[in-house]
Design a protein around this motif. Structure first.
Motif, PDB file in Angstrom:
ATOM      1  N   PHE A  67      51.008  34.088  29.369  1.00 35.60           N
ATOM      2  CA  PHE A  67      51.909  33.013  29.780  1.00 35.60           C
ATOM      3  C   PHE A  67      51.563  32.497  31.173  1.00 35.60           C
ATOM      4  CE2 PHE A  67      55.093  35.792  27.297  1.00 35.60           C
ATOM      5  CZ  PHE A  67      54.536  35.399  26.097  1.00 35.60           C
ATOM      6  N   GLU A  68      51.217  33.411  32.088  1.00 34.95           N
ATOM      7  CA  GLU A  68      51.050  33.053  33.489  1.00 34.95           C
ATOM      8  C   GLU A  68      49.658  32.521  33.811  1.00 34.95           C
ATOM      9  OE1 GLU A  68      52.250  35.006  37.805  1.00 34.95           O
ATOM     10  OE2 GLU A  68      51.665  36.336  36.157  1.00 34.95           O
TER      11      GLU A  68
ATOM     12  N   PHE B 287      52.705  29.263  27.486  1.00 38.08           N
ATOM     13  CA  PHE B 287      54.163  29.133  27.456  1.00 38.08           C
ATOM     14  C   PHE B 287      54.672  28.455  26.184  1.00 38.08           C
ATOM     15  CE2 PHE B 287      54.282  29.917  32.112  1.00 38.08           C
ATOM     16  CZ  PHE B 287      55.321  30.820  32.114  1.00 38.08           C
TER      17      PHE B 287
ATOM     18  N   ILE C 160      55.068  31.428  23.064  1.00 42.99           N
ATOM     19  CA  ILE C 160      55.559  32.756  23.459  1.00 42.99           C
ATOM     20  C   ILE C 160      55.750  33.658  22.240  1.00 42.99           C
ATOM     21  CG2 ILE C 160      57.524  33.991  24.459  1.00 42.99           C
ATOM     22  CD1 ILE C 160      57.866  31.717  26.418  1.00 42.99           C
TER      23      ILE C 160
END
Length: 443
Positions: free
Chosen positions: A398-399, A404, A407
């Motif tokens: 995600f980062e 995102f 998920i």
């Protein structure tokens, strides 16, 4: 203010903030300098190999230089045992008290040994030395500033420094906080969270300040937000996750075989013989296949980039790259070559994800717009399964990898891969490396 609250502020809160801030600041200075030096050394290595490929008559000189670099690296790790092998397993073993750890040697000799590794192109990464340098700095802060009175903070600061090193190496501060608890310390507590969070935040602020001044970059990958895969295709990432889980099992078993072979069959060879041989073989194979050289960072960027591998022999080449990189990484790590195993692990997952993406696109199961997403699924699934850090792997997706929009799908893929390894009953890759390292040191 009552006596208990005063005692809490004086003996817990203030030391936590002071030591964590110092650890974060010093870690950022050392790690950023190391990353800048590493990038220049990698560029020099690429130019050397390119020059030799254009003028093959210099190949014997390349092999001779690799032999010399291997011998110098062997002298360093003989003098400083803390510089042996991957930085993450060494840091974890030191934090858990499994092996002795010399923070002074790790700060000053580890970077030199790692730069030699990168110059030759051994397939090991920069993130391991970054984590170990952070661990050493956290240890050094307590020895230099805390003294005997605050010696109980030593392992907390080692974890904080290691997390700072991880965050600086990957550009993923939230992932680093979870990594420190899920992998490094294997526990969660308010005090540990405070130490790690402050250290990581301060190190990131310093890194961004240095980056604004023109010193290094804070990102590991230049990734954009990936397109959302429809939920009716959730079986695609789950299937990739299952495949990555099976490959992680084979990966761990292969490491055990190579480790036993190197430790038992090649025990008559000293490190001063093994390292030059490994470096020379890497140089020879790297002359023909540039993709097996280095940490795999450029390979990952290429595979998740906008341009797919355009070659008629894609499957053939990807499998060759996977096998050669795996063998060289494992042999190098077992022999004690300085370097990280995190980025090479991501590269293995990227290759697996690419193979699956090409297959599903060829079968018209998905369209080409989801190609990069499936590569990312392979990366995080293999990472979560092989190292048994599923939460860290999901956060990293995600980062750092723009996941995102997916998920649920990425979590399902990582869970599928993780469950496969859990069912096998095998230890995770990092624990396997730590066990081998402890056995070698205690012997």
């Amino acid at each position: 203010m009552n006596k208990y609250h005063s005692h809490y502020i004086k003996n817990l809160l203030i030391p936590c903030l002071v030591f964590s801030i110092i650890t974060g600041v010093v870690s950022s200075l050392f790690v950023v300098a190391f990353k800048i030096a590493s990038s220049h050394v990698v560029e020099l290595s690429e130019k050397i190999y390119e020059k030799v490929r254009l003028e093959p008559q210099f190949l014997p000189l390349l092999i001779g230089g690799a032999l010399l670099m291997g011998f110098i690296a062997s002298l360093i790790i003989t003098f400083s045992h803390s510089c042996r092998g991957g930085g993450m397993p060494t840091s974890i073993a030191a934090i858990r008290g499994i092996v002795n750890f010399n923070w002074i040697k790790s700060i000053f000799f580890l970077p030199v040994s790692a730069l030699i590794t990168f110059l030759v192109g051994v397939p090991l990464g920069t993130e391991g030395p970054c984590v170990q340098m952070g661990t050493a700095i956290g240890d050094g802060v307590i020895h230099a500033v805390g003294g005997k009175k605050y010696r109980g903070w030593r392992r907390y600061m080692m974890v904080g420094g290691a997390a700072s090193g991880f965050a600086l190496a990957t550009g993923s501060p939230i992932t680093a906080v979870m990594f420190s608890m899920e992998e490094l310390h294997k526990t969660i507590s308010p005090l540990l969270f405070s130490v790690v969070s402050v250290s990581v935040i301060v190190s990131q602020l310093m890194a961004h300040l240095l980056s604004a001044l023109g010193f290094g970059s804070t990102n590991l990958f230049e990734s954009s937000l990936l397109p959302a895969l429809p939920l009716n295709l959730i079986y695609v990432p789950i299937m990739i996750g299952l495949l990555c889980g099976v490959c992680a099992i084979l990966f761990i078993k292969l490491y055990n075989l190579i480790d036993n072979f190197v430790r038992k069959k090649l025990k008559v060879l000293s490190v001063k013989v093994k390292l030059p041989i490994i470096f020379a073989l890497v140089a020879l194979v790297g002359f023909f296949f540039s993709e097996i050289l280095g940490s795999g960072h450029h390979l990952i960027e290429h595979l998740i980039g906008e341009h797919r591998f355009e070659t008629e022999n894609l499957w053939y080449l990807l499998i060759i790259f996977l096998l050669i990189r795996t063998i060289f990484m494992m042999v190098s790590n077992t022999a004690g070559v300085t370097g990280g195993i995190f980025l090479p692990t991501l590269a293995f997952g990227a290759i697996l994800g690419t193979i699956c993406a090409e297959l599903f696109i060829a079968l018209n199961v998905i369209s080409e717009e989801y190609y990069a997403l499936l590569v990312v699924v392979g990366i995080v699934s293999f990472l979560g399964a092989s190292m048994r850090i599923p939460v860290t792997a999901c956060l990293f997706a995600f980062e750092a990898l723009g996941g995102f929009n997916n998920i649920l799908l990425l979590t399902a893929a990582v869970a599928a891969a993780f469950i496969m390894v859990e069912v096998s009953g095998l230890s995770d890759f990092t624990s396997t490396v730590i066990k081998s390292r402890a056995h070698e040191i205690h012997k």
